[in-house]
Scaffold this active site. Structure first.
Site, PDB file in Angstrom:
ATOM      1  CG  ASP A   1      -1.761   1.189   1.395  1.00  0.00           C
ATOM      2  OD1 ASP A   1      -2.001   1.863   0.359  1.00  0.00           O
ATOM      3  OD2 ASP A   1      -2.206   1.477   2.518  1.00  0.00           O
TER       4      ASP A   1
ATOM      5  CG  ASP B   1      -5.856 -12.400 -13.869  1.00  0.00           C
ATOM      6  OD1 ASP B   1      -6.593 -13.041 -14.630  1.00  0.00           O
ATOM      7  OD2 ASP B   1      -5.515 -12.800 -12.741  1.00  0.00           O
TER       8      ASP B   1
ATOM      9  CG  ASP C   1     -10.492 -15.781 -14.108  1.00  0.00           C
ATOM     10  OD1 ASP C   1      -9.794 -16.163 -13.151  1.00  0.00           O
ATOM     11  OD2 ASP C   1     -11.736 -15.677 -14.052  1.00  0.00           O
TER      12      ASP C   1
ATOM     13  CD  GLU D   1      -8.348 -20.273 -12.895  1.00  0.00           C
ATOM     14  OE1 GLU D   1      -8.347 -20.521 -11.698  1.00  0.00           O
ATOM     15  OE2 GLU D   1      -9.102 -19.416 -13.399  1.00  0.00           O
TER      16      GLU D   1
ATOM     17  CG  HIS E   1      -5.409 -15.382  -6.724  1.00  0.00           C
ATOM     18  ND1 HIS E   1      -4.827 -15.978  -7.826  1.00  0.00           N
ATOM     19  CD2 HIS E   1      -6.697 -15.148  -7.070  1.00  0.00           C
ATOM     20  CE1 HIS E   1      -5.719 -16.101  -8.785  1.00  0.00           C
ATOM     21  NE2 HIS E   1      -6.875 -15.599  -8.362  1.00  0.00           N
ATOM     22  CG  ASP E   2      -8.050 -18.660  -6.938  1.00  0.00           C
ATOM     23  OD1 ASP E   2      -8.527 -17.651  -6.374  1.00  0.00           O
ATOM     24  OD2 ASP E   2      -8.010 -18.802  -8.165  1.00  0.00           O
TER      25      ASP E   2
HETATM   26  C1  GLC Z   1     -10.480 -17.805 -11.110  1.00  0.00           C
HETATM   27  C2  GLC Z   1      -9.748 -16.840 -10.215  1.00  0.00           C
HETATM   28  C3  GLC Z   1     -10.519 -16.704  -8.939  1.00  0.00           C
HETATM   29  C4  GLC Z   1     -11.885 -16.150  -9.286  1.00  0.00           C
HETATM   30  C5  GLC Z   1     -12.595 -17.005 -10.347  1.00  0.00           C
HETATM   31  C6  GLC Z   1     -13.750 -16.290 -10.945  1.00  0.00           C
HETATM   32  O1  GLC Z   1     -10.532 -19.081 -10.577  1.00  0.00           O
HETATM   33  O2  GLC Z   1      -8.431 -17.247 -10.023  1.00  0.00           O
HETATM   34  O3  GLC Z   1      -9.864 -15.896  -8.002  1.00  0.00           O
HETATM   35  O4  GLC Z   1     -12.680 -16.103  -8.135  1.00  0.00           O
HETATM   36  O5  GLC Z   1     -11.731 -17.323 -11.413  1.00  0.00           O
HETATM   37  O6  GLC Z   1     -13.333 -15.252 -11.787  1.00  0.00           O
HETATM   38 CA    CA Z   2      -3.622   2.046  -1.335  1.00  0.00          CA
END
Ligand code: GLC
Ligand code: CA
Length: 543
Positions: free
Chosen positions: A25, A102, A203, A245, A319-320
């Site tokens: 931040d 992304d 994604d 993905e 992140h998932d």
């Molecule tokens: C992918 C992303 C995830 C998101 C999902 C829906 O799996 O990595 O974070 O919630 O798509 O967009």
């Molecule tokens: Ca900020």
């Protein structure tokens, strides 16, 4: 494979993933932002990475932390401005780092202008941008469920129809069968390409060609047609990296997605190795002890399956997913040893490695109380599983093991307040172990996890066997050891790892003892006939 195909830059690259709201931040509002990322570029350059994949920073109501986009061609003010983004691309380029955006193309936010129009009436020109089906209220077209709980169909009064959403109700699915949608998307991608990005992460890309009536979500019949069209109209016009993905990919499909002919993508993220600690056929929340043989066999299968016929992405977490040192290592007694072991096992393989922010310092899961979590998926799972009658302790155990917020706590930069992440109140609690686990401490300690990652990245650049070598699994039957050999005409490398916290009898084959040069080792010196807890090393022979 021709020399040219083999020379694609991303085949010898290491990619670093940033979850922007939790990275740095810069203005004290408690949310990481683009100027924050810029201020940490030198850190990333020193680590040695080649490109950064940044999770979505587009304008978004943030129902799913930015994966619900309301304007693809603007930056959410929370993260900065378009100028900040251009600045980031420039500053990164100066340091030899590419920026990977992304792309969320399966769905938009319900606050995207297209959807706001689409829902007005059946005659609206944007109506057909989304997936609508007739039905009557309280009687959805079928019983498909959304990933984040509830029905995948949402009733809209104005049109007297249901729209389809594979994720939250605020993430309506785009209708890829409509050529206008596809053209809009390609235009938008070219616009980002013109700004100088180096690639895209796509994604849930294997879900774009869904046929909800037949309950086909991933791998719809027109998927490869759409991907090839998109690549022709966009990515192939520059030297980009693209990673899709693809939860539904198997080897056969991955060969197609990542074929060296370049018609589709550079590579995909497949998730087979992330299923080894859940009950077969159930959800990720249904925990099971790690099936180590399955983990090993799966990874070996992908290594062999794509060798020369496609390209692997290599990752333990994102992140998932939960933090790998907590998931597969030991985040207490052997945190450093096990984090390094996991790094060596993965980075020794063929493919493009991804490092998720904080992985390089061995950040751990965050076992919080429910009030301290923020993730839509986690909070829905909590509610739904309690409703199903699962005892609260079990629900929390699953969340502590698998919840997405484990990976989303602020990056731990130093031992100061808020771990150096923010001068304000962070949007999600900082992991209390930041006083011990942080970048400042890791940089100062030559034996830290960080220095192991840095070394691994450098080794990948130095020895072609990392990029080119074949893969052979050894000790196949072992319930504890992960051992493999990579080999080219000129070189070979052995990676040996004890995946567990107890000593295991094992002797290094003679040839390696005599001729091998140790490239990396997480203990001092070898112990004859034995691998110590989480011990791992890489040995190299020039033929
Ligand atoms: C992918 C992303 C995830 C998101 C999902 C829906 O799996 O990595 O974070 O919630 O798509 O967009
Ligand atoms: Ca900020």
């Amino acid at each position: 494979m021709s020399q040219k195909e083999n020379d694609r830059w991303w085949k010898s690259s290491v990619i670093y993933q940033i979850y922007p709201r939790s990275f740095q931040d810069s203005n004290g509002d408690g949310i990481g932002d683009i100027p924050g990322i810029i201020s940490r570029l030198d850190y990333l350059k020193d680590l040695g990475i080649d490109a950064i994949w940044i999770c979505p920073v587009y304008r978004s109501p943030q129902d799913d932390c930015g994966y619900d986009i309301s304007d693809y061609q603007d930056i959410d003010p929370m993260f900065g401005s378009l100028e900040d983004m251009d600045h980031l691309i420039r500053e990164a380029k100066k340091r030899g780092i590419g920026i990977i955006m992304d792309l969320v193309l399966n769905h938009t936010s319900d606050e995207h202008p297209w959807f706001k129009e689409a829902r007005k009436s059946r005659e609206n020109p944007y109506h057909d941008y989304y997936v609508w089906r007739d039905g009557s209220e309280n009687e959805p077209p079928n019983d498909l469920k959304a990933s984040f709980g509830g029905s995948a169909w949402e009733w809209v009064e104005e049109t007297g129809q249901y729209y389809f959403h594979q994720f939250s109700v605020k993430q309506p699915d785009l209708n890829w069968d409509n050529p206008k949608v596809r053209q809009e998307i390609y235009r938008m991608i070219r616009w980002w390409m013109d700004r100088g990005v180096s690639g895209f992460r796509l994604d849930v890309i294997d879900q774009i060609a869904k046929v909800p009536d037949e309950k086909i979500l991933a791998n719809g019949p027109r998927l490869h047609e759409y991907l090839q069209e998109m690549t022709r109209e966009t990515f192939s016009r520059a030297d980009l990296v693209t990673v899709g993905e693809a939860w539904g990919a198997d080897i056969e499909r991955a060969r197609k997605f990542s074929s060296p002919d370049g018609k589709e993508l550079s590579m995909v993220f497949q998730f087979w190795h992330t299923f080894a600690d859940q009950q077969p056929g159930k959800s990720k929340w249904d925990l099971a002890p790690l099936n180590f043989r399955m983990l090993k066999d799966t990874m070996a299968m992908w290594q062999e399956g794509l060798h020369g016929r496609g390209w692997n992405s290599l990752f333990w977490n994102n992140h998932d997913l939960p933090r790998v040192v907590s998931r597969l290592g030991d985040d207490k007694v052997y945190r450093t040893e096990s984090a390094k072991m996991l790094a060596m096992v993965l980075h020794g393989m063929q493919g493009t490695p991804y490092i998720y922010q904080g992985e390089e310092i061995g950040m751990t899961n965050a076992p919080y109380e429910i009030e301290d979590y923020r993730d839509i998926e986690l909070l829905h799972a909590y509610r739904d599983r309690l409703r199903e009658g699962i005892p609260r302790e079990d629900v929390m155990r699953s969340i502590h093991a698998k919840g997405r917020d484990n990976a989303r706590t602020p990056m731990q930069w130093d031992d100061g307040p808020c771990a150096g992440f923010s001068e304000g109140e962070p949007w999600i609690r900082v992991n209390p172990n930041c006083s011990q686990i942080n970048v400042k401490a890791a940089l100062a300690d030559p034996d830290s996890v960080y220095h192991c990652y840095r070394k691994l990245i450098a080794l990948r650049k130095e020895y072609p066997v990392f990029r080119d070598g074949s893969f052979t699994l050894l000790e196949h039957e072992s319930e504890e050891l992960f051992v493999y050999i990579r080999e080219t005409e000129d070189e070979k490398m052995l990676v040996a790892a004890n995946f567990f916290g107890r000593e295991i009898y094992w002797s290094l084959p003679e040839e390696w003892k005599e001729k091998g040069k140790v490239l990396l080792h997480n203990y001092d010196g070898m112990k004859e006939g034995m691998l110590r807890p989480y011990e791992a090393f890489m040995i190299h022979i020039r033929k």
